[in-house]
Scaffold this active site. Structure first.
Site, PDB file in Angstrom:
ATOM      1  N   GLY A 139      32.718  35.474  37.475  1.00  0.00           N
ATOM      2  CA  GLY A 139      33.712  34.464  37.093  1.00  0.00           C
ATOM      3  C   GLY A 139      34.263  34.642  35.692  1.00  0.00           C
ATOM      4  O   GLY A 139      34.909  33.745  35.172  1.00  0.00           O
ATOM      5  N   ASP A 188      42.345  45.984  39.369  1.00  0.00           N
ATOM      6  CA  ASP A 188      40.883  45.935  39.243  1.00  0.00           C
ATOM      7  C   ASP A 188      40.227  47.076  40.013  1.00  0.00           C
ATOM      8  O   ASP A 188      39.351  47.773  39.498  1.00  0.00           O
ATOM      9  CB  ASP A 188      40.346  44.591  39.757  1.00  0.00           C
ATOM     10  N   TYR A 238      46.827  31.426  41.370  1.00  0.00           N
ATOM     11  CA  TYR A 238      47.170  32.860  41.428  1.00  0.00           C
ATOM     12  C   TYR A 238      48.222  33.127  42.513  1.00  0.00           C
ATOM     13  O   TYR A 238      49.279  33.710  42.222  1.00  0.00           O
ATOM     14  CB  TYR A 238      45.901  33.692  41.632  1.00  0.00           C
TER      15      TYR A 238
END
Ligand code: GLA
Length: 482
Positions: A219, A269, A319
């Site tokens: 997180g 990512d 998001y």
């Protein structure tokens, strides 16, 4: 519904990784004519994500609640002691591997046959630009997910996979391709999704017992989920003895995150966790998937990551909302993505484009430009200018993109205050936002003092102990031998 759609593999299947050449600045911008194969994948997913918004949000809610519970636990144990004032040295990868082997032996009574590791990432600049086909400038960090496995012989029928998370002390069982993934714990869905994706590429696992451990904070916006996905794919490469093309591997992991974890993320990512290079940042063109290596090896410059230890967004809707706002803005201006927009084009639409969408587009257009400039500054050692770009990026994320929060803003202000006179080169929030971490570039001989001053003030003003660590740019995913 999500799983039905078949996806074309992108036309560029081998990673084009080049050294960033300052002598040829055109290389930083010369890829706008990319084939767009990746973008087709991306926008296709955006439509799908819209159609299944409710499922997506429920999955994200579950995941975010779990992460925030873990973060509460972490900051709770730190409150009141010296944590938050000192830099956590962390656990080196080889020690983590030893720990995983020991835990595997204890749990399953034998040694694992295969081990794989994949790093988290920190993004120096280029935030919320990946799903707009722009540039990002991340690096892999010295925090890893390690997965270990051994085959279960004599298993009949569908290959059953047992999963154990050391971090959460939870176990799950599934049959790859045959289980209802919604019944699995959120962390296990990433693993399941990647195993299904690997199966589609000819890397289906046999019956396995898998053990997972991690030093990537959960997180914290440092891509713990991408590290888990990429470590799983790398493990299956080891198990099956087959290799995935790096780009195909990163896309497969991104797809798992979209479909099985409900997060319509961009490609940054997973690409960073696969392609990370020691001593380098990756200037990734998220349209062409071309990567240029930008050296970050100055021994006098430290990358300091500070975790606010807060997470404000629990519904998971911000998001996907930002993503769709960007797509609407691009459509309104008649361009394929915000990568193709410019400040002048945005000005042309100032009367017709919703003011919020104008702010979102202004951030993305400016951030793409800042990211290219930052790569040039790094290559030329123009640290002061690089710092300005980092602070400008933070202000834009705070004011125009509205994904920062008070705690992140405070950390950046404190970095500016305690780093005056060039002690801190630059600082900004990193990752998706609404909590998580800041990234700062700090002069080595001021590191301890600056970190302690920021940590002390942050804890005093918020009542929360931050976590601090430094990292060098790390190598991407690897099969761990022996
Ligand atoms: C998350 C996503 C990435 C990227 C960042 C914001 O980390 O997973 O794809 O969009 O947010 O830059």
């Amino acid at each position: 519904m999500l799983g039905r759609r078949s996806r074309q593999a992108p036309s560029i299947l081998s990673a084009t990784v080049r050294q960033y050449a300052q002598a040829n600045p055109a290389t930083a911008t010369g890829s706008s004519a990319g084939s767009g194969s990746l973008a087709q994948t991306e926008s296709g997913d955006a439509e799908e994500a819209g159609a299944t918004e409710r499922v997506v949000n429920l999955q994200l809610l579950e995941r975010n609640l779990l992460e925030s519970k873990l973060m509460d636990a972490a900051s709770g144990t730190h409150r009141g002691d010296a944590a938050g004032l000192t830099i956590d040295p962390g656990i080196p990868l080889d020690e983590l591997v030893v720990r995983v082997k020991r835990d595997y032996q204890q749990r399953f009574g034998r040694a694992p046959q295969w081990l794989a590791a994949a790093p988290g990432r920190v993004n120096l600049i280029g935030e919320h630009t990946d799903y707009n086909e722009g540039f990002v400038l991340p690096m892999a960090i010295e925090r890893y997910v390690v997965v270990a496995a051994a085959e279960v012989t004599g298993a009949a029928g569908e290959a059953e996979v047992g999963l154990h998370s050391c971090l959460l002390n939870q176990s799950e069982r599934c049959q790859v391709g045959a289980s209802d993934f919604r019944k699995l714990a959120p962390w296990a869905r990433y693993v399941y999704g990647v195993m299904v994706g690997c199966g589609e590429q000819g890397l289906a696992p046999p019956a396995l017992e898998v053990l997972i451990d991690s030093t990537v904070p959960l997180g914290g916006g440092l891509s713990s989920s991408a590290a888990l996905e990429v470590a799983t794919a790398t493990l299956l490469e080891a198990v099956t003895g087959k290799s995935l093309d790096p780009i195909r591997k990163a896309l497969l992991c991104q797809k798992a995150e979209h479909h099985y974890a409900g997060m319509p993320c961009g490609i940054m990512d997973q690409f960073t966790s696969v392609l990370g290079q020691a001593s380098h940042l990756l200037l990734l063109d998220c349209r062409s998937t071309e990567v240029q290596l930008v050296p970050l090896a100055d021994p006098d410059v430290e990358v300091l990551i500070i975790n606010t230890n807060v997470k404000h967004e629990l519904t998971g809707s911000e998001y996907p909302l930002r993503r769709s706002q960007c797509e609407t803005a691009a459509r309104t201006m008649g361009v394929r993505s915000l990568r193709d927009a410019s400040p002048a084009l945005l000005a042309e639409f100032s009367a017709s484009l919703d003011p919020v969408l104008q702010c979102r587009a202004r951030h993305v257009i400016g951030e793409i430009e800042r990211t290219e400039m930052a790569a040039q500054c790094l290559a030329a050692g123009q640290w002061a200018r690089l710092g300005e770009l980092m602070y400008a990026s933070h202000a834009s994320l705070r004011d125009d993109y509205e994904v920062s929060c008070q705690e992140l803003d405070l950390l950046v202000e404190l970095a500016q205050k305690h780093g005056a006179g060039g002690k801190v080169i630059g600082s900004r929030m990193t990752g998706g936002g609404f909590g998580g971490c800041t990234v700062s570039l700090v002069r080595k001989n001021h590191l301890e003092a600056v970190a302690a001053a920021i940590g002390t003030d942050y804890r005093q003003q918020t009542g929360i102990a931050p976590s601090l660590f430094t990292t060098r740019p790390a190598q991407g995913a690897q099969i761990v031998r022996g």
